[in-house]
Each structure stands twice: as C-alpha cells, then as structure tokens.
Write an enzyme that holds these catalytic residues in place. Structure first.
Site, PDB file in Angstrom:
ATOM      1  N   SER A 191       8.445   9.672 -13.194  1.00  0.00           N
ATOM      2  CA  SER A 191       8.026  10.021 -11.839  1.00  0.00           C
ATOM      3  C   SER A 191       6.908   9.100 -11.365  1.00  0.00           C
ATOM      4  CB  SER A 191       7.599  11.489 -11.819  1.00  0.00           C
ATOM      5  OG  SER A 191       6.573  11.711 -12.770  1.00  0.00           O
ATOM      6  N   SER A 192       6.051   9.600 -10.498  1.00  0.00           N
ATOM      7  CA  SER A 192       5.018   8.770  -9.858  1.00  0.00           C
ATOM      8  C   SER A 192       4.055   8.140 -10.850  1.00  0.00           C
ATOM      9  CB  SER A 192       4.243   9.598  -8.832  1.00  0.00           C
ATOM     10  OG  SER A 192       3.619  10.706  -9.455  1.00  0.00           O
ATOM     11  N   LEU A 193       3.760   8.820 -11.961  1.00  0.00           N
ATOM     12  CA  LEU A 193       2.853   8.230 -12.936  1.00  0.00           C
ATOM     13  C   LEU A 193       3.470   7.007 -13.607  1.00  0.00           C
ATOM     14  CD1 LEU A 193       1.265  11.424 -14.493  1.00  0.00           C
ATOM     15  CD2 LEU A 193       0.273   9.860 -12.845  1.00  0.00           C
ATOM     16  N   GLY A 239       3.521   4.158 -10.694  1.00  0.00           N
ATOM     17  CA  GLY A 239       2.215   3.546 -10.501  1.00  0.00           C
ATOM     18  C   GLY A 239       1.611   2.929 -11.747  1.00  0.00           C
TER      19      GLY A 239
END
Length: 88
Positions: A14-16, A19
């Site tokens: 996911s976003s972790l 990024g």
C-alpha cells in the site's frame, strides 16, 4: 550485449510501499544496497489493502512469466492497523 538478467526484488503493498523511495525510505535503501546486484521493482499502491491486492495477484505476478521475482516483499495495513476501518 547485455549480460545475464539480475535477480528481481518486488516491493508490493500500500502507501507505505509506494512512498518507500521518498526521503531516503526503506525502498531507496534497498535499491542502494542491491545496486548492480538486483533490480528493485515498486508495486505500491496508495489506498490499497490486502483484499484489493488478492484480486489482482495474477495480473501483477503472472504465473507464465519466464523470469519470476527472486523475492517479493508484501506490506499492507501498516497505517490501517492503528484502529477500526470502515471496510472491516
């Protein structure tokens, strides 16, 4: 002529994960550590969870591809583990 293909490490989550290359994150660190040894492939999607990921596994990781990843790091739910989520 290009030499033999390097091992592939896929970061999936996911976003972790998405990024992880920002601000010297853990994806950037892996890329630095494995420079010229392995290819780091980013498959991080902001807002995704494991339920959504399971639905597209065959598209992201096709079984008939000749060169399969040597390592897949899967990371979902880091942000969501802090409390209840509307999706259950």
């Amino acid at each position: 002529m290009i030499g033999p293909q390097r091992p592939q490490i896929v970061l999936f989550g996911s976003s972790l994960v998405q990024g992880s290359f920002s601000n010297d994150g853990w994806g950037a660190t892996l890329t630095d550590l494995y420079a010229r040894k392995a290819d780091i492939v980013l498959r991080g999607y902001n807002g995704w969870n494991s339920r959504r990921a399971v639905k597209v596994l065959d598209q992201i990781f096709p079984k008939d591809v000749v060169n399969q990843p040597s390592l897949i790091i899967v990371y979902f739910g880091g942000n969501d583990s802090m409390g209840p989520h509307s999706s259950g």
